[in-house]
Motif scaffolding. Structure first.
Motif, PDB file in Angstrom:
ATOM      1  N   ARG A  51       0.781  -1.067   0.024  1.00  0.00           N
ATOM      2  CA  ARG A  51       0.136   0.016  -0.054  1.00  0.00           C
ATOM      3  C   ARG A  51       0.801   1.203  -0.073  1.00  0.00           C
ATOM      4  O   ARG A  51       0.519   2.288  -0.744  1.00  0.00           O
ATOM      5  CB  ARG A  51      -0.933  -0.133   1.065  1.00  0.00           C
ATOM      6  CG  ARG A  51      -2.017  -1.161   1.366  1.00  0.00           C
ATOM      7  CD  ARG A  51      -3.037  -0.966   0.062  1.00  0.00           C
ATOM      8  NE  ARG A  51      -3.739  -1.901  -0.425  1.00  0.00           N
ATOM      9  CZ  ARG A  51      -4.782  -1.952  -1.351  1.00  0.00           C
ATOM     10  NH1 ARG A  51      -4.999  -0.851  -1.894  1.00  0.00           N
ATOM     11  NH2 ARG A  51      -5.534  -3.171  -1.301  1.00  0.00           N
ATOM     12  N   GLY A  52       1.994   1.403   0.654  1.00  0.00           N
ATOM     13  CA  GLY A  52       2.780   2.497   0.614  1.00  0.00           C
ATOM     14  C   GLY A  52       3.320   2.765  -0.697  1.00  0.00           C
ATOM     15  O   GLY A  52       3.301   3.584  -0.932  1.00  0.00           O
ATOM     16  N   LEU A  53       3.919   1.643  -1.363  1.00  0.00           N
ATOM     17  CA  LEU A  53       4.471   1.843  -2.479  1.00  0.00           C
ATOM     18  C   LEU A  53       3.094   2.173  -3.561  1.00  0.00           C
ATOM     19  O   LEU A  53       3.548   2.997  -4.266  1.00  0.00           O
ATOM     20  CB  LEU A  53       5.006   0.351  -3.239  1.00  0.00           C
ATOM     21  CG  LEU A  53       5.526   0.583  -4.616  1.00  0.00           C
ATOM     22  CD1 LEU A  53       6.594   1.652  -4.939  1.00  0.00           C
ATOM     23  CD2 LEU A  53       6.164  -0.972  -4.912  1.00  0.00           C
ATOM     24  N   LEU A  54       2.071   1.631  -3.480  1.00  0.00           N
ATOM     25  CA  LEU A  54       0.869   2.020  -4.249  1.00  0.00           C
ATOM     26  C   LEU A  54       0.693   3.660  -4.396  1.00  0.00           C
ATOM     27  O   LEU A  54       0.467   4.184  -5.327  1.00  0.00           O
ATOM     28  CB  LEU A  54      -0.219   1.401  -4.305  1.00  0.00           C
ATOM     29  CG  LEU A  54      -1.647   1.769  -4.847  1.00  0.00           C
ATOM     30  CD1 LEU A  54      -1.382   1.350  -6.187  1.00  0.00           C
ATOM     31  CD2 LEU A  54      -2.696   0.704  -4.371  1.00  0.00           C
ATOM     32  N   GLU A  78       5.971 -11.391  -6.377  1.00  0.00           N
ATOM     33  CA  GLU A  78       4.700 -11.418  -6.424  1.00  0.00           C
ATOM     34  C   GLU A  78       4.058 -10.388  -5.803  1.00  0.00           C
ATOM     35  O   GLU A  78       2.851  -9.590  -6.422  1.00  0.00           O
ATOM     36  CB  GLU A  78       4.110 -12.644  -5.691  1.00  0.00           C
ATOM     37  CG  GLU A  78       4.401 -13.973  -6.461  1.00  0.00           C
ATOM     38  CD  GLU A  78       6.042 -14.590  -6.297  1.00  0.00           C
ATOM     39  OE1 GLU A  78       6.692 -13.969  -5.356  1.00  0.00           O
ATOM     40  OE2 GLU A  78       6.394 -15.356  -6.596  1.00  0.00           O
ATOM     41  N   ASP A  79       4.525  -9.714  -4.572  1.00  0.00           N
ATOM     42  CA  ASP A  79       4.120  -8.223  -4.410  1.00  0.00           C
ATOM     43  C   ASP A  79       4.225  -7.353  -5.066  1.00  0.00           C
ATOM     44  O   ASP A  79       3.437  -6.512  -5.477  1.00  0.00           O
ATOM     45  CB  ASP A  79       4.868  -8.014  -3.036  1.00  0.00           C
ATOM     46  CG  ASP A  79       4.378  -9.064  -1.703  1.00  0.00           C
ATOM     47  OD1 ASP A  79       3.457  -9.921  -1.959  1.00  0.00           O
ATOM     48  OD2 ASP A  79       4.909  -8.895  -0.792  1.00  0.00           O
ATOM     49  N   LEU A  80       5.429  -7.378  -5.871  1.00  0.00           N
ATOM     50  CA  LEU A  80       5.671  -6.238  -6.798  1.00  0.00           C
ATOM     51  C   LEU A  80       4.528  -6.056  -7.956  1.00  0.00           C
ATOM     52  O   LEU A  80       4.168  -4.999  -8.419  1.00  0.00           O
ATOM     53  CB  LEU A  80       7.003  -6.045  -7.310  1.00  0.00           C
ATOM     54  CG  LEU A  80       8.145  -5.461  -6.196  1.00  0.00           C
ATOM     55  CD1 LEU A  80       9.449  -5.968  -6.842  1.00  0.00           C
ATOM     56  CD2 LEU A  80       7.942  -4.237  -5.792  1.00  0.00           C
ATOM     57  N   LEU A  81       4.444  -7.493  -8.530  1.00  0.00           N
ATOM     58  CA  LEU A  81       3.513  -7.646  -9.495  1.00  0.00           C
ATOM     59  C   LEU A  81       2.006  -7.083  -9.168  1.00  0.00           C
ATOM     60  O   LEU A  81       1.144  -6.627  -9.831  1.00  0.00           O
ATOM     61  CB  LEU A  81       3.622  -8.931  -9.973  1.00  0.00           C
ATOM     62  CG  LEU A  81       4.896  -9.259 -10.889  1.00  0.00           C
ATOM     63  CD1 LEU A  81       4.910 -10.798 -11.007  1.00  0.00           C
ATOM     64  CD2 LEU A  81       4.866  -8.460 -12.185  1.00  0.00           C
ATOM     65  N   ALA A  82       1.777  -7.564  -7.935  1.00  0.00           N
ATOM     66  CA  ALA A  82       0.080  -7.178  -7.447  1.00  0.00           C
ATOM     67  C   ALA A  82       0.282  -5.619  -7.469  1.00  0.00           C
ATOM     68  O   ALA A  82      -1.027  -5.220  -7.511  1.00  0.00           O
ATOM     69  CB  ALA A  82       0.034  -7.954  -6.147  1.00  0.00           C
ATOM     70  N   THR A  83       1.326  -4.943  -6.843  1.00  0.00           N
ATOM     71  CA  THR A  83       1.149  -3.803  -6.687  1.00  0.00           C
ATOM     72  C   THR A  83       1.143  -2.938  -8.179  1.00  0.00           C
ATOM     73  O   THR A  83       0.243  -1.974  -8.250  1.00  0.00           O
ATOM     74  CB  THR A  83       2.331  -3.211  -5.877  1.00  0.00           C
ATOM     75  OG1 THR A  83       2.503  -3.937  -4.588  1.00  0.00           O
ATOM     76  CG2 THR A  83       2.166  -1.635  -5.600  1.00  0.00           C
ATOM     77  N   LEU A  84       1.844  -3.428  -9.017  1.00  0.00           N
ATOM     78  CA  LEU A  84       1.906  -2.796 -10.144  1.00  0.00           C
ATOM     79  C   LEU A  84       0.418  -2.933 -11.005  1.00  0.00           C
ATOM     80  O   LEU A  84      -0.049  -2.095 -11.681  1.00  0.00           O
ATOM     81  CB  LEU A  84       3.221  -3.237 -11.226  1.00  0.00           C
ATOM     82  CG  LEU A  84       4.471  -2.826 -10.588  1.00  0.00           C
ATOM     83  CD1 LEU A  84       5.604  -3.605 -11.492  1.00  0.00           C
ATOM     84  CD2 LEU A  84       4.264  -1.349 -10.678  1.00  0.00           C
ATOM     85  N   THR A  85       0.099  -4.135 -10.854  1.00  0.00           N
ATOM     86  CA  THR A  85      -1.349  -4.433 -11.310  1.00  0.00           C
ATOM     87  C   THR A  85      -2.434  -3.501 -10.699  1.00  0.00           C
ATOM     88  O   THR A  85      -3.224  -2.867 -11.781  1.00  0.00           O
ATOM     89  CB  THR A  85      -1.746  -5.921 -11.311  1.00  0.00           C
ATOM     90  OG1 THR A  85      -0.716  -6.772 -11.871  1.00  0.00           O
ATOM     91  CG2 THR A  85      -3.009  -6.311 -11.913  1.00  0.00           C
ATOM     92  N   ARG A  86      -2.283  -3.350  -9.502  1.00  0.00           N
ATOM     93  CA  ARG A  86      -3.399  -2.403  -8.850  1.00  0.00           C
ATOM     94  C   ARG A  86      -3.165  -1.234  -9.168  1.00  0.00           C
ATOM     95  O   ARG A  86      -4.155  -0.386  -9.395  1.00  0.00           O
ATOM     96  CB  ARG A  86      -3.303  -2.754  -7.419  1.00  0.00           C
ATOM     97  CG  ARG A  86      -4.364  -1.739  -6.611  1.00  0.00           C
ATOM     98  CD  ARG A  86      -5.577  -2.450  -6.738  1.00  0.00           C
ATOM     99  NE  ARG A  86      -6.547  -1.641  -6.313  1.00  0.00           N
ATOM    100  CZ  ARG A  86      -8.107  -2.106  -5.902  1.00  0.00           C
ATOM    101  NH1 ARG A  86      -8.281  -3.269  -6.342  1.00  0.00           N
ATOM    102  NH2 ARG A  86      -8.848  -1.218  -5.675  1.00  0.00           N
TER     103      ARG A  86
END
Length: 404
Positions: free
Chosen positions: A245-248, A288-296
């Protein structure tokens, strides 16, 4: 009678659209039967396909796209190489429809964008706005013998526009409705939208590049797999991760997303250098977390653009979505979650396969160019007038020249 006069006099035309994907993964190609022009245009999709680039071609494109990555010699050769590949793609799609390339009347080419620089800079006292797309139309015309149209964005920039998105013209022809407001959202390596209010005329259309799409995800997958994979098919890696969430929140503060339309973007904003910055600032984050964040990030950017720039001004009952990212069910789940007030309809329900949208658009834009019909919307790109976009390279009669 000249070539363009002959084309214009035909009751219907067979037109191929060729579009190199912004992610440098494939060339999309479509063959259409077209009748009329402008608001009288009717179209039938005869064949479409997506032809993957080899790892070497993709790497070459990406090297030439990054600042300092490709010298003039390399870019010059890439321009011709892609022209050769586009010509082969056109010949392939004609054959798939049971036709010879000599039966085709027009080819429209959207080359691979290496740089899109719409902001004016002054060089030797002259204001310069520029774009560079490679995939030489002259090579396509010479190999196929078919009149070829390219350079659509360059003409829009010369007319004072952003050079993108140009598909809004086609969106309007396809999806305008007397009583129903529609958003047409393209989900590709970069994302864009066209807002078409009910009973809209050309001056009522709003369109702009939203920004992030699959580009960063594709580049991350390629980097982590050594190029053996170039996309997160159906979001299977992202689905395993957790959104950071912070990165997003930091990503959503990107200056491009705060810029009002007209606006356009490319790898300058969301290319490899941006991904490298993310990786450098988040060294402990899982793939996986980076990909989830970039997709969001893509989903939130789409939702934010709709809410900020178009939905407050008109009522839109439906959003028609197209592009290869529509095939990523995880991404589509994220978009629906980010903007639940919009009803999403895949373009396939209107006879336009989601993965063929760009190729179809450039076939139609080529048709309009050859017939002299203005095919740019100043309200979308900011151009000073509705210009006829594209430069035309005439074909010839007789067999195509052999490849060297």
């Amino acid at each position: 009678m000249g070539i363009l006069e002959r084309i214009a006099s035909m009751p219907e035309r067979l037109v191929i659209g060729v579009a190199s994907s912004g992610s440098a993964s494939a060339v999309r190609v479509a063959l259409l039967r077209l009748k009329g022009t402008g608001l009288s245009l009717s179209w039938t999709l005869l064949a479409h396909d997506s032809l993957e680039y080899s790892f070497k071609v993709r790497d070459l494109i990406l090297r030439c796209s990054e600042p300092g990555g490709g010298d003039a010699t390399l870019i010059c050769r890439l321009n011709v190489l892609l022209g050769e590949l586009f010509a082969r793609a056109a010949t392939h799609i004609a054959g798939r429809a049971g036709l010879g390339i000599g039966q085709i009347h027009l080819i429209g080419v959207r080359g691979q964008t290496l740089q899109n620089l719409p902001a004016p800079v002054t060089l030797t006292g002259v204001a310069v706005r520029s774009t560079l797309q490679v995939g030489e139309p002259a090579v396509v015309a010479e190999r196929t013998g078919v009149t070829t149209v390219g350079g659509f964005g360059a003409r829009d920039l010369a007319a004072g526009g952003q050079g993108s998105p140009l598909v809004s013209y086609v969106d309007y022809l396809m999806f305008r409705h007397r009583a129903r407001g529609r958003l047409v959202i393209s989900l590709e390596s970069l994302t864009s939208l066209t807002a078409i209010p009910a009973s809209a005329g050309p001056d009522d259309i709003i369109g702009f590049d939203i920004g992030p799409g699959s580009m960063m995800v594709d580049d991350l997958i390629a980097e982590l797999t050594g190029g053996s994979e170039t996309r997160d098919t159906d979001g299977r890696y992202a689905r395993r991760g957790t959104v950071l969430r912070g990165l997003l929140a930091r990503l959503l503060e990107h200056p491009f997303l705060q810029q009002p339309p007209p606006r356009s973007c490319g790898r300058e904003e969301f290319g490899r250098h941006f991904l490298k910055e993310i990786l450098r600032e988040n060294p402990g984050a899982s793939r996986e977390d980076l990909l989830a964040t970039l997709t969001r990030f893509t989903a939130e950017a789409v939702a934010g653009a709709c809410r900020r720039y178009v939905m407050p001004h008109n009522v839109y009952e439906e959003a028609v979505v197209s592009g290869t990212l529509v095939l990523n069910r995880y991404l589509m789940e994220q978009v629906r979650e980010a903007i639940p007030e919009l009803t999403l309809t895949e373009s396939g329900e209107y006879g336009l396969p989601v993965s063929s949208k760009e190729a179809v658009c450039y076939a139609i834009l080529a048709n309009e160019s050859a017939l002299g019909t203005p095919n740019g919307f100043p309200t979308v790109t900011g151009a000073g007038r509705p210009a006829v976009l594209g430069s035309i390279t005439p074909g010839f009669s007789g067999p195509a020249a052999p490849r060297q």
